[in-house]
Design a protein around this motif. Structure first.
Motif, PDB file in Angstrom:
ATOM      1  N   THR A 135       1.078  -1.162   0.026  1.00 45.79           N
ATOM      2  CA  THR A 135      -0.027   0.131  -0.094  1.00 45.79           C
ATOM      3  C   THR A 135       0.815   1.413  -0.045  1.00 45.79           C
ATOM      4  O   THR A 135       1.885   1.102   0.425  1.00 45.79           O
ATOM      5  CB  THR A 135      -0.747   0.148   1.293  1.00 45.79           C
ATOM      6  N   SER A 175       2.292   6.695   3.621  1.00 45.88           N
ATOM      7  CA  SER A 175       1.689   8.045   3.900  1.00 45.88           C
ATOM      8  C   SER A 175       2.773   9.090   3.761  1.00 45.88           C
ATOM      9  O   SER A 175       3.767   8.663   3.668  1.00 45.88           O
ATOM     10  CB  SER A 175       1.418   7.955   5.623  1.00 45.88           C
ATOM     11  N   ARG A 214       2.879   4.119   9.515  1.00 43.82           N
ATOM     12  CA  ARG A 214       2.497   2.848  10.518  1.00 43.82           C
ATOM     13  C   ARG A 214       2.442   1.483   9.591  1.00 43.82           C
ATOM     14  O   ARG A 214       2.758   1.734   8.443  1.00 43.82           O
ATOM     15  CB  ARG A 214       1.262   3.257  11.026  1.00 43.82           C
ATOM     16  N   ASP A 250      -0.315  -0.891   9.265  1.00 45.99           N
ATOM     17  CA  ASP A 250      -1.624  -1.124   9.694  1.00 45.99           C
ATOM     18  C   ASP A 250      -1.915  -2.519   9.133  1.00 45.99           C
ATOM     19  O   ASP A 250      -1.039  -3.311   8.761  1.00 45.99           O
ATOM     20  CB  ASP A 250      -2.471  -0.228   8.724  1.00 45.99           C
ATOM     21  N   PRO A 251      -3.181  -3.281   9.488  1.00 40.53           N
ATOM     22  CA  PRO A 251      -3.399  -4.488   9.430  1.00 40.53           C
ATOM     23  C   PRO A 251      -3.178  -5.176   7.632  1.00 40.53           C
ATOM     24  O   PRO A 251      -2.607  -6.136   7.558  1.00 40.53           O
ATOM     25  CB  PRO A 251      -5.049  -4.581   9.517  1.00 40.53           C
TER      26      PRO A 251
END
Length: 502
Positions: free
Chosen positions: A35, A38, A50, A52-53
Motif C-alpha cells: 500500500t 503516508s 505506521r 496497519d493490518p
C-alpha cells in the motif's frame, strides 16, 4: 539550536525494498505491491508511517517469499559442514551475520538467544534449512529491521546523542535510501561518525553512488509532486497522445536531475532555469525538439516547464492554473498560502465556456471578494503556464498565435509578492529564469531539503527547520544553492546527530 525529538520511524516502501534486496540479494521488488506510503508535506520519509493490518499482511507475505529464497541459497547465506552435530553453531553464526545486517548493528545476547529459539522451532522435526528459513522470516518482520531508531544509548540529559550505528543508518538512508554499507559500518565502529568532518567524508563518498542519485531524484519529484506522473491519467478524447509520452516524461525527470548533478552546476537554480533537458525519441516529437539526449530547450526552461510537472498539475481535460500556481507558491517560494477549506470558503469551479480561454474563465476568482486576496498571488504563477495545455504540450498555433478554444493565449503576468521575484514576465519561461536566481527560492529549497531529510515538517518542526536555515545561511553563498552542499550542511549539523528527549 532547536533539536527534533527522539523517535522511531518505519522504513518507507522504497527503503524497505532496498533493505530487503541488500539483505537477501533478491532480484524481485519486495515492496512493489505494498500500500502507498503516508506522506507529510508531500514527502514519504516521515515519522507518521505506521504498519496497519493490510501492510502487516503484505509484510508477512514478503517475508515468507524472501525467506524461501534465503533457504534456497543455503550454501551462500548459512553454510554448515555438519548440519547434524554443528547445526545450532551454524545457526548462531547465521543469526549474527544475517541479523546484524538486518538490524544494521551487532545483535546483543538476548536477541541472539531469541532467534536461536526461533531456529529450534523451525528445525524441530524438520531440517536445518527449515530452521534457517524461519529465522529469516522472523527477522524480516521484526521491529529491528522495519524501523530506524533515533533514541541514543538511553542516557539521560537535555540532549541525546545518536549511537554510532544509529548515525550510520540515518546517514545511509538519508543519502541512498538503503542500509549502511561495510565502509559506513566500519566508520561507526571507529567512532568517525561522531564528528561533523567524519560524517561529511562519508556523505561525499555515498553521494557518488547511483543509489544517492536515485534518492535525490525521488526528493525532487516529491518536492514538486511530479512523482505522481506514473499515475496521472488524461481524457483520451482530449489528450490522445498523453499515454504514449507519459513514460518518457518520467524518464526525463530522472535523466534531467542526474545531468544537473553530474554534468552541470548541481544547483536548484539549474533545476529551475536550465535551457536544456534530456529527451528520448517520443518526447522529442512531443516537444518539437531538435534531437534526443541533452538538447537545447530555451522555450521550456527548467523542471517546471517539463511535461511531468505540467501534466500532473492539470485536469484530465484542461489546464489547472490554480493547481500550478499554488504548487509554485508553496513548494518553490514557501509561501504557505491557505487552502479554501482552511478559510471556510466554498469554491465553485468556473463553468465550461468554449467561447473563452481558460485564463478568462479562471480570472473570475480575482473578482470575488473572498477569493481575491489569495488569487492575486496564485494567478500570476498559474497563468504564466497557459502556453502549455493540460498534458504539457505547447498549445496549437493559429496565425502566429498560440490558441485556447480558438482564442489567443495570454501567458503574460505580473508578480507582486514583496520580494525580489516581483516583476512582469512574458510567460513561465521568463518566470522560471527569475526563480532560478532568487534568494527566496534558494532559502525555500533549503527548507524543503530539511523537510525531506528530517522526516518531519509543519508546526512541530518549525523551530528545528529555522535552526537549519540559519546553519545553511552561514555557509558560503556560492554553496547555498547546491543540492549536495545543502545535504552536507544538514548532516554536519547537530540537528542530524542529536535529539531531545520526548
Amino acid at each position: 539550536m532547536s533539536l527534533l525529538p527522539a523517535r522511531i520511524r518505519r522504513l518507507t516502501n522504497a527503503e524497505y525494498g532496498a533493505s530487503a534486496r541488500a539483505l537477501t540479494r533478491t532480484a524481485t521488488d519486495p515492496s512493489g505491491s505494498f500500500t502507498p506510503d503516508s506522506r507529510q508535506d508531500g514527502y514519504t520519509v516521515n515519522d507518521a508511517q505506521r504498519v496497519d493490518p493490510v501492510l502487516a499482511k503484505q509484510l508477512a507475505a514478503s517475508a515468507e517469499a524472501l525467506a524461501a529464497e534465503v533457504k534456497g541459497k543455503l550454501a551462500e547465506f548459512a553454510p554448515c559442514a555438519d548440519q547434524g552435530a554443528q547445526a545450532e553453531s551454524c545457526a548462531t553464526e547465521f543469526i549474527k551475520s544475517f541479523g546484524g545486517r538486518a538490524y544494521r548493528r551487532p545483535l546483543d545476547t538476548a536477541e541472539i538467544d531469541a532467534l536461536l529459539t526461533v531456529y529450534r522451532v523451525g528445525a524441530k522435526g524438520a531440517t536445518y534449512a527449515d530452521g534457517i528459513e524461519l529465522i529469516a522470516r522472523a527477522v524480516l518482520q521484526s521491529a529491528g529491521f522495519l524501523y530506524l531508531t533515533e533514541i541514543g544509548d538511553g542516557s539521560s540529559g537535555a540532549t541525546l546523542a545518536l549511537t554510532p550505528y544509529e548515525l550510520a543508518s540515518s546517514l545511509s538512508y538519508l543519502i541512498t535510501a538503503g542500509p549502511p554499507d561495510d565502509a559506513l559500518l566500519a566508520a561507526a565502529t571507529t567512532g568517525a561518525l561522531s564528528t561533523p568532518e567524519g560524517r561529511e567524508t562519508e556523505v561525499r563518498r555515498l553521494l557518488q553512488t547511483s543509489a544517492a542519485r536515485d534518492r535525490i531524484v525521488r526528493v525532487v519529484r516529491e518536492w514538486l509532486g511530479i512523482d505522481r506522473i506514473a499515475m496521472t491519467a488524461k481524457d483520451s478524447n482530449v489528450y490522445g497522445a498523453f499515454a504514449g509520452v507519459r513514460p518518457s516524461m518520467e524518464l526525463e525527470t530522472a535523466a534531467f536531475v542526474n545531468e544537473v548533478l553530474s554534468n552541470a552546476t548541481g544547483t536548484v537554480g539549474e533545476l529551475l532555469g536550465a535551457d536544456w533537458s534530456v529527451l528520448d525519441e517520443p518526447l522529442k516529437g512531443f516537444y518539437g525538439a531538435p534531437g534526443v539526449g541533452r538538447v537545447s530547450l530555451p522555450n521550456r526552461r527548467g523542471i517546471l516547464n517539463q511535461g511531468a510537472f505540467l501534466a500532473v498539475h492539470a485536469h484530465a481535460t484542461e489546464t489547472a492554473p490554480v493547481l500550478r500556481g499554488v504548487t509554485v507558491l508553496r513548494r518553490v517560494t514557501c509561501n504557505d498560502i491557505p487552502s479554501p477549506t482552511e478559510l471556510n470558503i466554498n469554491v465553485v469551479p468556473p463553468v465550461p465556456d468554449p467561447s473563452k480561454t481558460t485564463r478568462e474563465r479562471f480570472s473570475i476568482h480575482s473578482t470575488d471578494e473572498e477569493c481575491r486576496s489569495c488569487h492575486n498571488y496564485i494567478d500570476p504563477f498559474g497563468f504564466s503556464f497557459e502556453q502549455f495545455d493540460g498534458m504539457g504540450k505547447l498549445r496549437d498555433m493559429v496565425d502566429e498565435h498560440l490558441v485556447d478554444n480558438g482564442h489567443p493565449v495570454d501567458s503574460a503576468v505580473t508578480v507582486t509578492m514583496g520580494n525580489e521575484i516581483d516583476g512582469a514576465y512574458a510567460d513561465s519561461n521568463a518566470l522560471a529564469q527569475a526563480l532560478s536566481t532568487s534568494k527566496t527560492v534558494r532559502s525555500c529549497f533549503a527548507r524543503q531539503v530539511f523537510r525531506a531529510s528530517a522526516g518531519r515538517s509543519g508546526k512541530s518542526a518549525a523551530e528545528s527547520e529555522d535552526s537549519f536555515v540559519k546553519a545553511w545561511e552561514a555557509a558560503p553563498e556560492a554553496e547555498q544553492g547546491k543540492i549536495v552542499e545543502t545535504l552536507v550542511t544538514y548532516v554536519k549539523s547537530s540537528l542530524f546527530s542529536h535529539r531531545r528527549p520526548q
